[in-house]
Write a protein that holds these residues in place. Structure first.
Motif, PDB file in Angstrom:
ATOM      1  N   LYS A 164      15.794   4.614  11.408  1.00 28.33           N
ATOM      2  CA  LYS A 164      14.836   4.142  10.404  1.00 28.33           C
ATOM      3  C   LYS A 164      14.915   2.628  10.233  1.00 28.33           C
ATOM      4  N   GLN A 165      14.865   1.938  11.370  1.00 26.36           N
ATOM      5  CA  GLN A 165      14.942   0.486  11.322  1.00 26.36           C
ATOM      6  C   GLN A 165      13.711  -0.088  10.623  1.00 26.36           C
ATOM      7  N   LYS A 166      13.963  -1.086   9.802  1.00 25.29           N
ATOM      8  CA  LYS A 166      12.897  -1.691   9.018  1.00 25.29           C
ATOM      9  C   LYS A 166      12.067  -2.656   9.858  1.00 25.29           C
ATOM     10  N   HIS A 167      12.730  -3.363  10.766  1.00 21.61           N
ATOM     11  CA  HIS A 167      12.051  -4.403  11.541  1.00 21.61           C
ATOM     12  C   HIS A 167      11.990  -4.025  13.016  1.00 21.61           C
ATOM     13  N   ILE A 168      10.901  -4.405  13.645  1.00 21.57           N
ATOM     14  CA  ILE A 168      10.751  -4.178  15.081  1.00 21.57           C
ATOM     15  C   ILE A 168      11.469  -5.286  15.843  1.00 21.57           C
ATOM     16  N   LEU A 169      11.342  -6.514  15.337  1.00 24.38           N
ATOM     17  CA  LEU A 169      11.991  -7.648  15.985  1.00 24.38           C
ATOM     18  C   LEU A 169      13.492  -7.641  15.715  1.00 24.38           C
ATOM     19  N   ASP A 170      14.214  -8.355  16.540  1.00 21.90           N
ATOM     20  CA  ASP A 170      15.644  -8.512  16.364  1.00 21.90           C
ATOM     21  C   ASP A 170      15.937  -9.066  14.970  1.00 21.90           C
ATOM     22  N   LYS A 171      16.968  -8.531  14.307  1.00 26.24           N
ATOM     23  CA  LYS A 171      17.315  -8.966  12.955  1.00 26.24           C
ATOM     24  C   LYS A 171      17.544 -10.467  12.859  1.00 26.24           C
ATOM     25  N   SER A 172      18.133 -11.048  13.883  1.00 21.91           N
ATOM     26  CA  SER A 172      18.435 -12.481  13.832  1.00 21.91           C
ATOM     27  C   SER A 172      17.157 -13.314  13.778  1.00 21.91           C
ATOM     28  N   ASN A 173      16.093 -12.851  14.434  1.00 17.64           N
ATOM     29  CA  ASN A 173      14.818 -13.572  14.374  1.00 17.64           C
ATOM     30  C   ASN A 173      14.198 -13.483  12.986  1.00 17.64           C
ATOM     31  N   VAL A 174      14.292 -12.315  12.381  1.00 15.53           N
ATOM     32  CA  VAL A 174      13.757 -12.135  11.031  1.00 15.53           C
ATOM     33  C   VAL A 174      14.550 -12.986  10.043  1.00 15.53           C
ATOM     34  N   GLN A 175      15.880 -13.003  10.181  1.00 15.75           N
ATOM     35  CA  GLN A 175      16.719 -13.818   9.307  1.00 15.75           C
ATOM     36  C   GLN A 175      16.408 -15.304   9.481  1.00 15.75           C
ATOM     37  N   MET A 176      16.218 -15.736  10.730  1.00 11.10           N
ATOM     38  CA  MET A 176      15.883 -17.135  10.994  1.00 11.10           C
ATOM     39  C   MET A 176      14.568 -17.496  10.299  1.00 11.10           C
ATOM     40  N   PHE A 177      13.554 -16.656  10.442  1.00  9.65           N
ATOM     41  CA  PHE A 177      12.270 -16.898   9.789  1.00  9.65           C
ATOM     42  C   PHE A 177      12.452 -17.030   8.278  1.00  9.65           C
ATOM     43  N   ASN A 178      13.182 -16.094   7.690  1.00  8.62           N
ATOM     44  CA  ASN A 178      13.374 -16.104   6.236  1.00  8.62           C
ATOM     45  C   ASN A 178      14.122 -17.354   5.774  1.00  8.62           C
ATOM     46  N   GLN A 179      15.141 -17.772   6.520  1.00  7.02           N
ATOM     47  CA  GLN A 179      15.912 -18.952   6.142  1.00  7.02           C
ATOM     48  C   GLN A 179      15.083 -20.228   6.262  1.00  7.02           C
ATOM     49  N   VAL A 180      14.324 -20.372   7.341  1.00  5.38           N
ATOM     50  CA  VAL A 180      13.485 -21.560   7.510  1.00  5.38           C
ATOM     51  C   VAL A 180      12.391 -21.573   6.450  1.00  5.38           C
ATOM     52  N   GLU A 181      11.801 -20.412   6.182  1.00  5.17           N
ATOM     53  CA  GLU A 181      10.733 -20.339   5.187  1.00  5.17           C
ATOM     54  C   GLU A 181      11.258 -20.693   3.797  1.00  5.17           C
TER      55      GLU A 181
END
Length: 148
Positions: free
Chosen positions: A112-129
């Motif tokens: 039941k993964q929440k994200h399709i993309l790799d977690k590190s990419n999602v975290q990077m997006f969130n941190q930069v945003e």
């Protein structure tokens, strides 16, 4: 009708407009932004400014298409992305690739993964945003120095 600051501001030459923007920015929590920054931004060509808007419009079109496809069939959507990531062409898929694709989907569903993309990419997006690119890059350099 009362005259507003904008009426005079819009008639200022570039240098004075940039200085006025610096002054307005300072009046917000004493935030200092160099006049040269505003001068550079105001001096950009119209094409440069439009380019970002066109890019966002294209991303929006692709996003809407992908979102519709994902809602229609999450499994097939995920498997198509998996094929893109692994360079497997569905028209030439082998039995072993199909088996791997089916199993990978089942594991994705099972977890039941929440994200399709790799977690590190999602975290990077969130941190930069949240913090801005400069902060993120400085933080990455600090972390890399700690591991050296």
């Amino acid at each position: 009708m009362t005259r507003q600051y904008y009426d005079d501001f819009s008639k200022l030459p570039l240098a004075k407009m940039a200085q006025a923007m610096t002054d307005m920015t300072f009046n917000y929590n004493e935030t200092k932004v160099p006049t040269s920054h505003y001068k550079k931004q105001l001096g950009k060509g119209f094409e440069e400014l439009i380019e970002a808007n066109v890019s966002v419009s294209l991303v929006s079109t692709i996003f809407n298409t992908l979102q519709a496809l994902q809602k229609e069939s999450p499994k097939l959507f995920y498997q198509a992305l998996l094929c893109l990531d692994t360079s497997v062409k569905p028209s030439n898929i082998t039995a072993s690739q199909y088996q791997a694709m089916e199993f990978t989907w089942s594991q994705f569903e099972l977890n039941k993964q929440k994200h399709i993309l790799d977690k590190s990419n999602v975290q990077m997006f969130n941190q930069v945003e949240e913090n801005g690119l400069s902060y993120y890059l400085d933080n990455q350099e600090t972390q890399n120095d700690d591991f050296s």
